[in-house]
Design an enzyme around this catalytic site. Structure first.
Site, PDB file in Angstrom:
ATOM      1  N   LYS A 113       0.813  -1.216   0.000  1.00  0.00           N
ATOM      2  CA  LYS A 113       0.000   0.000   0.000  1.00  0.00           C
ATOM      3  C   LYS A 113       0.845   1.264   0.000  1.00  0.00           C
ATOM      4  CE  LYS A 113      -4.512  -1.465   1.488  1.00  0.00           C
ATOM      5  NZ  LYS A 113      -5.673  -1.270   2.373  1.00  0.00           N
ATOM      6  N   LYS A 197      -4.811  -9.242  -6.049  1.00  0.00           N
ATOM      7  CA  LYS A 197      -6.139  -9.418  -5.474  1.00  0.00           C
ATOM      8  C   LYS A 197      -7.086  -8.311  -5.940  1.00  0.00           C
ATOM      9  CE  LYS A 197      -6.444  -6.853  -1.269  1.00  0.00           C
ATOM     10  NZ  LYS A 197      -7.412  -6.728  -0.216  1.00  0.00           N
ATOM     11  N   LYS A 200     -10.177  -2.392  -3.548  1.00  0.00           N
ATOM     12  CA  LYS A 200     -10.901  -1.132  -3.679  1.00  0.00           C
ATOM     13  C   LYS A 200     -10.046  -0.070  -4.336  1.00  0.00           C
ATOM     14  CE  LYS A 200     -13.524  -1.661   0.623  1.00  0.00           C
ATOM     15  NZ  LYS A 200     -12.553  -1.916   1.713  1.00  0.00           N
TER      16      LYS A 200
HETATM   17  P1  ADP Z   1      -9.754  -3.889   0.606  1.00  0.00           P
HETATM   18  O1  ADP Z   1      -8.636  -4.823   0.931  1.00  0.00           O
HETATM   19  O2  ADP Z   1     -10.493  -4.248  -0.626  1.00  0.00           O
HETATM   20  O3  ADP Z   1      -9.373  -2.448   0.694  1.00  0.00           O
HETATM   21  P2  ADP Z   1     -10.738  -4.100   3.323  1.00  0.00           P
HETATM   22  O4  ADP Z   1      -9.320  -3.921   3.766  1.00  0.00           O
HETATM   23  O5  ADP Z   1     -11.760  -3.180   3.864  1.00  0.00           O
HETATM   24  O6  ADP Z   1     -10.841  -4.069   1.746  1.00  0.00           O
HETATM   25  O7  ADP Z   1     -11.161  -5.596   3.612  1.00  0.00           O
HETATM   26  C1  ADP Z   1     -12.433  -5.981   4.056  1.00  0.00           C
HETATM   27  C2  ADP Z   1     -12.513  -7.478   4.099  1.00  0.00           C
HETATM   28  O8  ADP Z   1     -12.551  -7.980   2.754  1.00  0.00           O
HETATM   29  C3  ADP Z   1     -11.319  -8.151   4.777  1.00  0.00           C
HETATM   30  O9  ADP Z   1     -11.792  -9.257   5.524  1.00  0.00           O
HETATM   31  C4  ADP Z   1     -10.489  -8.625   3.626  1.00  0.00           C
HETATM   32  O10 ADP Z   1      -9.703  -9.752   3.963  1.00  0.00           O
HETATM   33  C5  ADP Z   1     -11.557  -8.986   2.605  1.00  0.00           C
HETATM   34  N1  ADP Z   1     -11.030  -8.896   1.239  1.00  0.00           N
HETATM   35  C6  ADP Z   1     -10.495  -7.802   0.656  1.00  0.00           C
HETATM   36  N2  ADP Z   1     -10.133  -8.076  -0.615  1.00  0.00           N
HETATM   37  C7  ADP Z   1     -10.443  -9.383  -0.833  1.00  0.00           C
HETATM   38  C8  ADP Z   1     -10.316 -10.264  -1.963  1.00  0.00           C
HETATM   39  N3  ADP Z   1      -9.805  -9.833  -3.120  1.00  0.00           N
HETATM   40  N4  ADP Z   1     -10.742 -11.538  -1.835  1.00  0.00           N
HETATM   41  C9  ADP Z   1     -11.276 -11.984  -0.674  1.00  0.00           C
HETATM   42  N5  ADP Z   1     -11.418 -11.214   0.427  1.00  0.00           N
HETATM   43  C10 ADP Z   1     -11.006  -9.926   0.357  1.00  0.00           C
HETATM   44 NA    NA Z   2      -7.700  -5.457   2.994  1.00  0.00          NA
END
Ligand code: ADP
Ligand code: NA
Length: 332
Positions: A113, A197, A200
Site C-alpha cells: 500500500k 487481489k 478497492k
Molecule cells: P480492501 O482490501 O479491498 O481495501 P478491506 O481492507 O476493507 O478491503 O477488507 C475488508 C474485508 O474484505 C477483509 O476481511 C479482507 O480480507 C476482505 N477482502 C479484501 N479483498 C479481498 C479479496 N480480493 N478476496 C477476498 N477477500 C477480500
Molecule cells: Na484489505
C-alpha cells in the site's frame, strides 16, 4: 476460558467489491447466528490513506447498508463504526507499545500500500495492524472472519495478545484470536490481472465488480475479464498455471455453492465464451437483490445512523470494562 465472540470489519474507502462480499461480508451473515458477533465499519483504518471528508460519512453508510442488505441483522449482531467507540484508539496506543518495530516491518500489506516512496506513507498506515489488534481484543474476540490478505495481520494480533499477557503477567487475559479464512471466496483476484487481489484501490474500474454495479456493468466487466486462449481444463487436469481461469471458476464456485471440480465438470473443454456469460448471469442473480436493497437503505440515512448509534452503544458497553481492566494491568 474465553466465550466465543466474532469481530470483523470493512473499511469505508469506497468501491466495495465482490472480494469483500465473498471473502468477508457473506461469511458474517452465517456467523452471526453461531456466535455473538460484532461487525464494524473501520473508518479509523480508512484515514490511514487520504479520504475526502465530504465523502467519508456516505462511504461509512454504504458499508452499513451492505452489511444489512447482505443479511446481517442488527438485532442479532452489533453493527457500528469504529470512530464512535474511542476504546479502539486508546487500546491501539497501548498495543503500539507492545508490538515491536521488527514485527511491523515484516507486514507485506504496508509494503504494497505504501508503494515505492515509503517515506511519504502515513505513520498510521505503518501501525495499522496494531489498531486492528485493538479492534479485535477490545472485545476479547476469539474468531475473526477475513479474506486471505489479512492472515499476516491476524498473526500479529495473536502475537500482541500473547506478548501483552506475558509482559504483564496476565496469563490468559487476552485470547489469541483465531482467523476464519476457510472456504470459497477467501481470495478473489483482479479481473484484469489474475496475480493481484481484487481491491478497492485498484485504479482500473474493470478490475473489480462492485456491490453497486448494475447488470450491464457486471456483464461488461466479466466479458472484458482477462482470459487465455485455451479451453477450460477438465476437473482432473485442474487449474494449475491458469491464474485467470482459476479466478473466474473460483468466483463461479463461490457464488453458486458448487465446488471448483463441479464447475470444471460443467465447463471443462469449453472456452471462456461459455463460462463468461454464465458467470455474468449468476453474478447478477446473486448481487442484484443486495444492490437494490443497498440503494433502498441508502435513501434513508437517518435509519442507518440510528442503527450505527445503537450498535456503538452496545460495543462500548463491552469494550469499556475490558479497557478499564487493561489499564489497571498496565498500572494506570
Ligand atoms: P480492501 O482490501 O479491498 O481495501 P478491506 O481492507 O476493507 O478491503 O477488507 C475488508 C474485508 O474484505 C477483509 O476481511 C479482507 O480480507 C476482505 N477482502 C479484501 N479483498 C479481498 C479479496 N480480493 N478476496 C477476498 N477477500 C477480500
Ligand atoms: Na484489505
Amino acid at each position: 476460558t474465553h466465550p466465543p465472540r466474532v469481530f470483523s470489519g470493512v473499511q469505508p474507502t469506497g468501491n466495495l467489491h465482490l472480494g469483500n462480499y465473498l471473502g468477508a461480508i457473506r461469511k458474517f451473515v452465517g456467523l452471526q447466528h453461531e456466535m455473538e458477533s460484532l461487525f464494524c465499519i473501520v473508518d479509523l483504518h480508512a484515514v490511514t490513506v487520504w479520504q475526502d471528508p465530504k465523502a467519508l460519512k456516505a462511504q461509512t453508510r454504504e458499508i452499513a447498508a451492505a452489511y444489512l442488505a447482505a443479511g446481517i441483522d442488527p438485532d442479532v449482531a452489533t453493527v457500528f463504526h469504529q470512530s464512535a467507540v474511542p476504546e479502539h484508539a486508546e487500546l491501539a496506543w497501548l498495543f503500539q507499545c507492545v508490538a515491536r518495530m521488527g514485527w511491523l516491518n515484516r507486514m507485506t500489506q504496508f509494503k504494497d500500500k505504501a508503494g515505492k516512496d515509503k517515506e511519504r506513507a502515513s505513520v498510521g498506515l505503518f501501525t495499522y495492524p496494531t489498531l486492528m489488534a485493538a479492534d479485535i481484543l477490545a472485545y476479547k474476540a476469539t474468531h475473526v472472519p477475513v479474506g486471505e490478505d489479512q492472515k499476516q495481520h491476524l498473526e500479529l494480533a495473536r502475537d500482541v495478545a500473547g506478548k501483552f499477557n506475558l509482559d504483564f503477567g496476565a496469563e490468559g487475559f487476552f485470547p489469541l484470536p483465531e482467523p476464519l479464512i476457510r472456504g470459497a471466496g477467501a481470495r478473489v483476484m483482479s479481473l484484469r490481472d489474475g496475480t493481484k487481489k481484487m481491491s478497492k484501490s485498484d485504479p482500473s474500474d474493470l478490475s473489480r465488480i462492485t456491490l453497486t454495479d448494475d447488470a450491464d456493468a457486471i456483464a461488461k466487466k466479466i466479458k472484458k475479464a482477462k482470459s487465455d486462449p485455451d479451453p477450460l481444463p477438465s476437473a482432473e487436469d485442474g487449474l494449475e498455471g491458469r491464474a485467470e481461469a482459476r479466478n473466474l471458476v473460483g468466483i463461479y464456485a463461490a457464488l453458486s455453492g458448487m465446488s471448483e471440480a463441479e464447475v470444471l465438470t460443467r465447463f471443462g473443454g469449453q472456452g471462456f465464451a461459455a463460462l463468461k456469460p454464465a458467470l455474468a448471469d449468476l453474478a447478477v442473480e446473486k448481487l442484484a437483490p443486495i444492490s437494490s436493497e443497498m440503494r433502498r437503505l441508502m435513501d434513508d440515512p437517518g435509519h442507518i445512523d440510528a442503527v450505527l448509534k445503537a450498535g456503538a452503544e452496545k460495543a462500548s458497553s463491552i469494550a469499556g470494562p475490558i479497557l478499564r481492566e487493561t489499564k489497571e494491568i498496565v498500572g494506570f
